[in-house]
Design an enzyme around this catalytic site. Sequence first.
Site, PDB file in Angstrom:
ATOM      1  CG  ASP A  40     -23.274  44.929  19.985  1.00 31.72           C
ATOM      2  OD1 ASP A  40     -24.165  45.262  20.775  1.00 31.72           O
ATOM      3  OD2 ASP A  40     -22.642  43.857  20.084  1.00 31.72           O
TER       4      ASP A  40
ATOM      5  CE1 TYR B 242     -18.319  40.105  22.105  1.00 28.52           C
ATOM      6  CE2 TYR B 242     -18.837  42.087  20.864  1.00 28.52           C
ATOM      7  CZ  TYR B 242     -19.230  40.892  21.427  1.00 28.52           C
ATOM      8  OH  TYR B 242     -20.530  40.492  21.305  1.00 28.52           O
TER       9      TYR B 242
ATOM     10  CG  HIS C 266     -21.771  39.447  27.034  1.00 26.64           C
ATOM     11  ND1 HIS C 266     -20.491  39.693  26.587  1.00 26.64           N
ATOM     12  CD2 HIS C 266     -22.442  39.014  25.953  1.00 26.64           C
ATOM     13  CE1 HIS C 266     -20.404  39.423  25.302  1.00 26.64           C
ATOM     14  NE2 HIS C 266     -21.581  39.011  24.897  1.00 26.64           N
TER      15      HIS C 266
ATOM     16  CB  SER D 288     -26.844  40.091  26.161  1.00 28.81           C
ATOM     17  OG  SER D 288     -26.625  39.353  24.976  1.00 28.81           O
TER      18      SER D 288
ATOM     19  CD  GLN E 190     -26.545  42.224  21.534  1.00 26.90           C
ATOM     20  OE1 GLN E 190     -25.534  41.544  21.507  1.00 26.90           O
ATOM     21  NE2 GLN E 190     -26.512  43.557  21.553  1.00 26.90           N
TER      22      GLN E 190
ATOM     23  CG  LEU F 114     -24.788  38.307   8.658  1.00 28.49           C
ATOM     24  CD1 LEU F 114     -23.466  38.938   8.233  1.00 28.49           C
ATOM     25  CD2 LEU F 114     -25.818  38.472   7.552  1.00 28.49           C
TER      26      LEU F 114
ATOM     27  NE  ARG G  89     -20.957  40.084   2.928  1.00 35.11           N
ATOM     28  CZ  ARG G  89     -21.833  39.606   2.038  1.00 35.11           C
ATOM     29  NH1 ARG G  89     -23.029  40.172   1.935  1.00 35.11           N
ATOM     30  NH2 ARG G  89     -21.509  38.599   1.251  1.00 35.11           N
TER      31      ARG G  89
END
Length: 250
Positions: free
Chosen positions: A30, A35, A93, A124, A146, A175, A211
């Site tokens: 994603d 980004y 977005h 989103s 999203q 998270l 991770r």
Amino acid sequence: MPVIGLGVYQNPSCKPACLAALQCGYRHIDSARSYRNEAQVGDAVRESGVSRGDVFITSKINKTVGGYRSCLDAIDDSLKKFGFDYLDLFLIHSPYGGKAVRLDAWKALLAAKKAGKLRSVGVSNYNVKHIEELVEEGLELPSVNQIELHPYCQQRPIVDYCRSRGIVVQAYSPLVRGEFGNPVLQEISTKDPAQILIHSSPLPKTQNPDRVRSNIDVFSFEMSKEDIEKLDELDRGKEGAVTWNPVDAD
């Protein structure tokens, strides 16, 4: 769309994490134009040896882009950066910009989908009122919405509405930016509190290849009804959000 994906937000050098993810079984990455790592994601897919057709790639058009033509240009630019002929999912977005901007952007995404550049389109950070604008215009509804979603920010009205409309709810920031110290998480965790969060919400972001591998190991256990009820009680509404969460934009 694979159940779990790797988020690459705030990771401009994301290729190592993407390669580790693809090597250990992730098949969804994603990204977003904002980004600034779409090219790295594309490079990672090509270097991984995994067939492009087996990897689900998401990107998003950022809030500063408005207008039908500029949205189409942004989609073409994303495809160029990735080095792909198509994207599996492309999202608006955020709902910033106002109704007219949102509708123009959505019509551009639908046109790009019709042209074969996008396999599916979505949004989103959309609240119920933003999706209702599309209903009122008689436009095709998003495949995906999203939103920030985790035990502290459950956004149930949006989730319930999307489910009633057949819109997949996809979670980001599951998270909670590393806030694993809650006693409830510690109590019900058999391995790693992060895995409890991912079990409920499937777009974890990490730059650590180790991770990455741990985060996908969430199907080896099940949570009891009692554990799920304990997580439900952690909801703090909007105060529980850890990101921008612009669902109330005009």
